[in-house]
Motif scaffolding. Structure first.
Motif, PDB file in Angstrom:
ATOM      1  N   LEU A 130     -14.319   3.377  12.635  1.00  0.00           N
ATOM      2  CA  LEU A 130     -13.262   3.809  13.540  1.00  0.00           C
ATOM      3  C   LEU A 130     -12.276   2.665  13.668  1.00  0.00           C
ATOM      4  CD1 LEU A 130     -12.316   6.076  15.424  1.00  0.00           C
ATOM      5  CD2 LEU A 130     -13.540   4.937  17.267  1.00  0.00           C
ATOM      6  N   GLY A 131     -10.989   2.919  13.402  1.00  0.00           N
ATOM      7  CA  GLY A 131     -10.038   1.822  13.468  1.00  0.00           C
ATOM      8  C   GLY A 131      -8.599   2.253  13.343  1.00  0.00           C
ATOM      9  N   VAL A 132      -7.746   1.256  13.091  1.00  0.00           N
ATOM     10  CA  VAL A 132      -6.309   1.463  12.909  1.00  0.00           C
ATOM     11  C   VAL A 132      -5.854   0.653  11.701  1.00  0.00           C
ATOM     12  CG1 VAL A 132      -5.807   1.927  15.330  1.00  0.00           C
ATOM     13  CG2 VAL A 132      -5.710  -0.400  14.492  1.00  0.00           C
ATOM     14  N   GLY A 133      -4.727   1.067  11.152  1.00  0.00           N
ATOM     15  CA  GLY A 133      -4.172   0.345  10.010  1.00  0.00           C
ATOM     16  C   GLY A 133      -2.680   0.540   9.927  1.00  0.00           C
ATOM     17  N   ALA A 134      -2.077  -0.231   9.039  1.00  0.00           N
ATOM     18  CA  ALA A 134      -0.634  -0.133   8.816  1.00  0.00           C
ATOM     19  C   ALA A 134      -0.334  -0.458   7.366  1.00  0.00           C
ATOM     20  CB  ALA A 134       0.112  -1.095   9.729  1.00  0.00           C
ATOM     21  N   THR A 135       0.726   0.149   6.847  1.00  0.00           N
ATOM     22  CA  THR A 135       1.215  -0.182   5.511  1.00  0.00           C
ATOM     23  C   THR A 135       2.689  -0.537   5.598  1.00  0.00           C
ATOM     24  OG1 THR A 135       1.767   2.122   5.008  1.00  0.00           O
ATOM     25  CG2 THR A 135      -0.414   1.357   4.339  1.00  0.00           C
ATOM     26  N   TYR A 136       3.089  -1.469   4.761  1.00  0.00           N
ATOM     27  CA  TYR A 136       4.500  -1.815   4.609  1.00  0.00           C
ATOM     28  C   TYR A 136       4.741  -1.993   3.114  1.00  0.00           C
ATOM     29  CZ  TYR A 136       8.928  -4.265   4.637  1.00  0.00           C
ATOM     30  OH  TYR A 136      10.229  -4.632   4.394  1.00  0.00           O
ATOM     31  N   LYS A 137       5.516  -1.085   2.554  1.00  0.00           N
ATOM     32  CA  LYS A 137       5.738  -1.027   1.116  1.00  0.00           C
ATOM     33  C   LYS A 137       4.383  -0.984   0.415  1.00  0.00           C
ATOM     34  CE  LYS A 137      10.330  -2.910   1.284  1.00  0.00           C
ATOM     35  NZ  LYS A 137      11.327  -3.774   0.713  1.00  0.00           N
ATOM     36  N   LYS A 138       4.025  -1.999  -0.377  1.00  0.00           N
ATOM     37  CA  LYS A 138       2.754  -2.000  -1.096  1.00  0.00           C
ATOM     38  C   LYS A 138       1.631  -2.715  -0.349  1.00  0.00           C
ATOM     39  CE  LYS A 138       4.492  -1.585  -5.755  1.00  0.00           C
ATOM     40  NZ  LYS A 138       4.283  -1.996  -7.128  1.00  0.00           N
ATOM     41  N   ALA A 141      -2.869  -3.431   6.016  1.00  0.00           N
ATOM     42  CA  ALA A 141      -3.796  -4.168   6.878  1.00  0.00           C
ATOM     43  C   ALA A 141      -4.556  -3.141   7.708  1.00  0.00           C
ATOM     44  CB  ALA A 141      -3.047  -5.135   7.788  1.00  0.00           C
ATOM     45  N   GLU A 142      -5.859  -3.356   7.847  1.00  0.00           N
ATOM     46  CA  GLU A 142      -6.694  -2.464   8.638  1.00  0.00           C
ATOM     47  C   GLU A 142      -7.648  -3.272   9.500  1.00  0.00           C
ATOM     48  OE1 GLU A 142      -7.186   1.416   5.711  1.00  0.00           O
ATOM     49  OE2 GLU A 142      -8.893   0.103   6.025  1.00  0.00           O
ATOM     50  N   THR A 143      -7.913  -2.758  10.680  1.00  0.00           N
ATOM     51  CA  THR A 143      -8.964  -3.288  11.549  1.00  0.00           C
ATOM     52  C   THR A 143      -9.840  -2.102  11.902  1.00  0.00           C
ATOM     53  OG1 THR A 143      -7.512  -4.965  12.477  1.00  0.00           O
ATOM     54  CG2 THR A 143      -9.477  -4.432  13.722  1.00  0.00           C
ATOM     55  N   LYS A 144     -11.132  -2.239  11.623  1.00  0.00           N
ATOM     56  CA  LYS A 144     -12.021  -1.134  11.954  1.00  0.00           C
ATOM     57  C   LYS A 144     -13.383  -1.637  12.398  1.00  0.00           C
ATOM     58  CE  LYS A 144     -13.201  -0.050   7.141  1.00  0.00           C
ATOM     59  NZ  LYS A 144     -13.171   1.019   6.153  1.00  0.00           N
ATOM     60  N   TYR A 145     -14.015  -0.829  13.253  1.00  0.00           N
ATOM     61  CA  TYR A 145     -15.354  -1.129  13.720  1.00  0.00           C
ATOM     62  C   TYR A 145     -16.335  -0.334  12.871  1.00  0.00           C
ATOM     63  CZ  TYR A 145     -19.426  -1.853  16.593  1.00  0.00           C
ATOM     64  OH  TYR A 145     -20.671  -2.202  17.028  1.00  0.00           O
ATOM     65  N   ASP A 146     -17.352  -1.014  12.391  1.00  0.00           N
ATOM     66  CA  ASP A 146     -18.362  -0.442  11.509  1.00  0.00           C
ATOM     67  C   ASP A 146     -19.694  -0.419  12.262  1.00  0.00           C
ATOM     68  OD1 ASP A 146     -20.401  -0.165   9.662  1.00  0.00           O
ATOM     69  OD2 ASP A 146     -19.792  -1.832   8.417  1.00  0.00           O
ATOM     70  N   THR A 147     -20.232   0.769  12.505  1.00  0.00           N
ATOM     71  CA  THR A 147     -21.456   0.869  13.306  1.00  0.00           C
ATOM     72  C   THR A 147     -22.705   0.433  12.555  1.00  0.00           C
ATOM     73  OG1 THR A 147     -21.808   3.196  12.732  1.00  0.00           O
ATOM     74  CG2 THR A 147     -20.529   2.723  14.732  1.00  0.00           C
ATOM     75  N   LEU A 152     -16.731  -5.827  13.567  1.00  0.00           N
ATOM     76  CA  LEU A 152     -15.317  -5.563  13.441  1.00  0.00           C
ATOM     77  C   LEU A 152     -14.862  -6.205  12.138  1.00  0.00           C
ATOM     78  CD1 LEU A 152     -12.962  -4.298  15.043  1.00  0.00           C
ATOM     79  CD2 LEU A 152     -12.478  -6.582  15.899  1.00  0.00           C
ATOM     80  N   ALA A 153     -14.159  -5.460  11.302  1.00  0.00           N
ATOM     81  CA  ALA A 153     -13.702  -5.983  10.012  1.00  0.00           C
ATOM     82  C   ALA A 153     -12.178  -5.892   9.918  1.00  0.00           C
ATOM     83  CB  ALA A 153     -14.345  -5.212   8.867  1.00  0.00           C
ATOM     84  N   LEU A 154     -11.573  -6.957   9.431  1.00  0.00           N
ATOM     85  CA  LEU A 154     -10.140  -7.014   9.196  1.00  0.00           C
ATOM     86  C   LEU A 154      -9.909  -7.094   7.689  1.00  0.00           C
ATOM     87  CD1 LEU A 154      -7.180  -7.399  10.083  1.00  0.00           C
ATOM     88  CD2 LEU A 154      -7.639  -9.860  10.140  1.00  0.00           C
ATOM     89  N   THR A 155      -9.119  -6.173   7.173  1.00  0.00           N
ATOM     90  CA  THR A 155      -8.809  -6.150   5.746  1.00  0.00           C
ATOM     91  C   THR A 155      -7.304  -6.273   5.557  1.00  0.00           C
ATOM     92  OG1 THR A 155     -10.653  -4.636   5.377  1.00  0.00           O
ATOM     93  CG2 THR A 155      -9.023  -4.812   3.615  1.00  0.00           C
ATOM     94  N   VAL A 156      -6.904  -7.136   4.628  1.00  0.00           N
ATOM     95  CA  VAL A 156      -5.498  -7.303   4.260  1.00  0.00           C
ATOM     96  C   VAL A 156      -5.429  -7.215   2.743  1.00  0.00           C
ATOM     97  CG1 VAL A 156      -3.520  -8.852   4.301  1.00  0.00           C
ATOM     98  CG2 VAL A 156      -5.074  -8.782   6.247  1.00  0.00           C
ATOM     99  N   GLY A 157      -4.496  -6.397   2.228  1.00  0.00           N
ATOM    100  CA  GLY A 157      -4.438  -6.253   0.788  1.00  0.00           C
ATOM    101  C   GLY A 157      -3.149  -5.641   0.301  1.00  0.00           C
ATOM    102  N   MET A 158      -3.201  -5.182  -0.942  1.00  0.00           N
ATOM    103  CA  MET A 158      -2.032  -4.639  -1.614  1.00  0.00           C
ATOM    104  C   MET A 158      -2.424  -3.396  -2.403  1.00  0.00           C
ATOM    105  SD  MET A 158       0.351  -6.762  -4.193  1.00  0.00           S
ATOM    106  CE  MET A 158       1.911  -6.179  -4.712  1.00  0.00           C
TER     107      MET A 158
END
Length: 160
Positions: A130-138, A141-147, A152-158
């Motif tokens: 369960l989480g939130v994310g955002a995209t900008y062009k390519k 970034a996502e932040t989600k909680y993993d049961t 809590l995991a933070l992912t940044v990528g392309m």
């Protein structure tokens, strides 16, 4: 006759949706709060956007770099397979903000050795994301909680 009409409408709709699907692939770095001592990992994902403008489906694999406890000498290795649905709250030009929810399958392996003796064990867990994310062009970034890992995991990528 009604069944045939309904079946025809469903068939035409599914063909229309599958031909208008957009597929993208991505990769990123992951920082987790509970997947091991370092809790740093790498992930790859695929995202499909069907004809529904605000919904996406995403699947991915995350592998956390194995870590060793300096006190106990236990090495842990963690990997996840995720399947998430995204709902875009905001989608303008090159920017999107979305909520996400889904399932994950986690594999955790722990091993230790002392001289000539070694022991290892592994476990598999099913959990929710369960989480939130955002995209900008390519970029994304996502932040989600993993049961399954209670983290809590933070992912940044392309995306490619």
């Amino acid at each position: 006759m009604k069944k045939r009409i309904v079946l025809l409408v469903v068939l035409i709709s599914s063909v229309a949706i599958s031909t208008s699907a957009q597929l993208s692939f991505g990769a990123g770095a992951v920082l987790g709060t509970n997947a091991g001592i370092g809790s740093i990992g790498f992930g790859v994902n695929a995202r499909v956007n069907y004809a529904l403008e605000k919904f996406d489906l995403s699947g991915g694999v995350t592998y956390f770099i194995p870590s060793t406890s300096s006190v106990l000498g236990i090495t842990t290795s963690t990997g996840e397979i995720n399947a998430d649905a995204h709902y875009s709250f905001l989608k303008q030009d090159d920017i999107a903000v979305y909520g996400l929810g889904g399932l994950n399958l986690t594999l955790l392996t722990a091993s230790a050795s002392d001289g000539g003796h070694s022991i290892s064990n592994s476990a598999v867990g099913l959990g929710l994301d369960l989480g939130v994310g955002a995209t900008y062009k390519k970029f994304f970034a996502e932040t989600k909680y993993d049961t399954s890992l209670a983290q809590l995991a933070l992912t940044v990528g392309m995306n490619f």
